[in-house]
Design an enzyme around this catalytic site. Structure first.
Site, mmCIF file in Angstrom:
data_model
loop_
_atom_site.group_PDB
_atom_site.id
_atom_site.type_symbol
_atom_site.label_atom_id
_atom_site.label_comp_id
_atom_site.label_asym_id
_atom_site.label_seq_id
_atom_site.Cartn_x
_atom_site.Cartn_y
_atom_site.Cartn_z
ATOM 1 N N ILE A 176 -16.580 7.105 55.912
ATOM 2 C CA ILE A 176 -16.554 5.666 56.210
ATOM 3 C C ILE A 176 -16.026 5.397 57.622
ATOM 4 O O ILE A 176 -16.471 4.465 58.292
ATOM 5 C CB ILE A 176 -15.754 4.870 55.146
ATOM 6 C CG1 ILE A 176 -16.103 3.387 55.234
ATOM 7 C CG2 ILE A 176 -14.255 5.092 55.268
ATOM 8 C CD1 ILE A 176 -17.553 3.058 55.015
ATOM 9 N N SER A 223 -6.348 13.333 61.652
ATOM 10 C CA SER A 223 -7.218 13.871 60.623
ATOM 11 C C SER A 223 -7.005 15.373 60.599
ATOM 12 O O SER A 223 -6.849 15.987 61.656
ATOM 13 C CB SER A 223 -8.681 13.534 60.960
ATOM 14 O OG SER A 223 -9.431 13.249 59.806
ATOM 15 N N ARG A 224 -6.978 15.959 59.389
ATOM 16 C CA ARG A 224 -6.627 17.376 59.286
ATOM 17 C C ARG A 224 -7.673 18.261 59.947
ATOM 18 O O ARG A 224 -7.350 19.295 60.529
ATOM 19 C CB ARG A 224 -6.461 17.764 57.815
ATOM 20 C CG ARG A 224 -5.328 17.037 57.123
ATOM 21 C CD ARG A 224 -5.473 17.145 55.631
ATOM 22 N NE ARG A 224 -6.836 16.779 55.222
ATOM 23 C CZ ARG A 224 -7.326 16.902 54.009
ATOM 24 N NH1 ARG A 224 -6.566 17.388 53.056
ATOM 25 N NH2 ARG A 224 -8.556 16.549 53.736
ATOM 26 N N LYS A 259 -10.435 -0.002 51.279
ATOM 27 C CA LYS A 259 -10.348 -0.247 49.847
ATOM 28 C C LYS A 259 -10.465 1.081 49.096
ATOM 29 O O LYS A 259 -11.118 1.980 49.617
ATOM 30 C CB LYS A 259 -11.421 -1.238 49.371
ATOM 31 C CG LYS A 259 -12.851 -0.916 49.781
ATOM 32 C CD LYS A 259 -13.641 0.186 49.265
ATOM 33 C CE LYS A 259 -13.711 0.629 47.881
ATOM 34 N NZ LYS A 259 -14.747 1.691 47.691
ATOM 35 N N ASP A 265 -14.696 3.268 42.146
ATOM 36 C CA ASP A 265 -14.654 3.319 43.621
ATOM 37 C C ASP A 265 -15.724 2.381 44.203
ATOM 38 O O ASP A 265 -15.391 1.515 45.014
ATOM 39 C CB ASP A 265 -14.801 4.747 44.148
ATOM 40 C CG ASP A 265 -14.806 4.775 45.663
ATOM 41 O OD1 ASP A 265 -13.762 4.505 46.265
ATOM 42 O OD2 ASP A 265 -15.885 5.005 46.256
#
Ligand code: NAP
Length: 309
Positions: A15, A37-38, A91, A169
């Site tokens: 997203i 971010s990993r 969300k 979701d």
């Protein structure tokens, strides 16, 4: 739009790449300066592998947009608010209602903006539908939110873990629209949750709700549907049927298609975030998540065939 705010994203995945990065690039009120971010990297900004390192290094940062799965939302949001950043939540805003309530309180204590986004509320059909329904007598509401999970969530293990919501979701997007367009509060009365034997979350669900005038509101969510998605909400009124289709891109009222503005959900979300920061305001509506929590509280769990990850 006057002030420009520096912004970071945490959790660069589907997203963030599909929607957040383009929306931020198109908004002169925000400058993306860093990400956490990993594994993922974004060019031309400072890259960190976790939000703690980002917050420690970016003392001048104004705001953070959280795009990782919901199970890590609370910890990331808390760290960002405690570091004095304004926070935008993808969300669902948390893995539980109590997490979101705690974040709202924390944001107030730190005098920062907390924006719990519901992107589907910015779909083109939503505000015209809300305006039309405000003065109507509603008889019944029927939600059908069905898609193929293998097409829309390939390889996403977190959706099947506790806190991942399963079919809620996407289903929560429908609930975010319903709670926006209906003039009265919606209460859950019962639910059936179809949970694969190898998953912790449902692959399908039916919700029986009423509004505070006893109008029935029924929702069917199904991830075993395809190939064409069904993202529809029908509202029966004494003046005819209002139908939202394609997740909010189409609206038909009493048989007449309504001309809608072009879709710009995420552009609108960042405009709203900017406005909220500039006005020292918050926007946290837990009602869609509360209905999902109520479905887990009141729902009958039925085991169905293994998903087979
Ligand atoms: P995703 O691609 O599976 O996850 C986003 C990124 O978060 C991952 O690529 C990963 O990046 C990071 N991440 C995953 N697990 C993590 C963990 N345990 N701790 C820290 N970081 C982690 O998911 P998504 O589809 O973008 O969805 C993310 C959120 O956006 C969800 O809440 C979803 O409901 C919402 N959303 C998704 C869509 C959609 O169409 N996909 C639409 C609207 C809203 P690294 O490996 O680089 O850390």
């Amino acid at each position: 739009m006057n002030a420009s705010y520096t912004l970071a994203i945490a959790g660069v995945g589907k997203i963030a790449r599909d929607q957040h990065l383009p929306a931020i690039a198109g908004n002169p009120g925000f400058e993306l300066v860093a990400i956490a971010s990993r594994n993922a990297q974004v060019e031309n900004v400072r890259n960190y592998t976790d939000i703690g390192a980002l917050l420690a290094a970016e003392s001048g940062l104004d705001a953070v947009s959280l795009c990782a799965p919901p199970q890590v939302r609370y910890a990331q949001a808390r760290a960002a608010l405690e570091a004095g950043k304004h926070v935008m939540l993808e969300k669902p805003p948390g893995a539980s209602v109590s997490e979101v309530e705690a974040l709202r309180e924390l944001a107030r204590q730190h005098n920062r903006t907390l924006f719990a986004t519901w992107h589907s509320r910015y779909a083109s059909a939503v505000e015209p539908a809300r305006a039309w329904l405000m003065k109507r007598t509603i008889r019944a509401v029927h939600v059908r939110w069905k898609e193929d999970v293998r097409r829309w969530h390939p390889g996403q293990q977190w959706i099947w873990e506790p806190g991942g919501l399963g079919v809620f979701d996407p289903g929560i997007n429908a609930l975010s629209i319903v709670t926006r367009i209906l003039p009265r509060e919606v209460l859950l009365r019962g639910a059936t949750l179809h949970v694969p034997s190898d998953c912790a979350t449902p692959i399908a669900a039916e919700l029986d709700c009423i509004d505070t005038d006893d109008v029935p509101v029924r929702a069917e969510f199904d991830w075993r549907h395809g190939p064409v998605e069904q993202w529809e909400i029908d509202v029966e009124t004494t003046d005819g049927l209002l139908s939202i289709a394609e997740g909010g891109k189409r609206l038909v009222i009493a048989g007449e298609p309504v001309e809608l503005e072009a879709e710009r959900e995420y552009a609108a979300l960042y405009e709203r975030f900017h406005w909220l920061i500039a006005h020292g305001a918050e926007d946290v509506d837990v009602r869609p998540l509360r209905l999902v929590a109520d479905a887990f509280l009141l729902g009958r769990h039925v085991e169905v065939k293994a998903f087979g990850h």
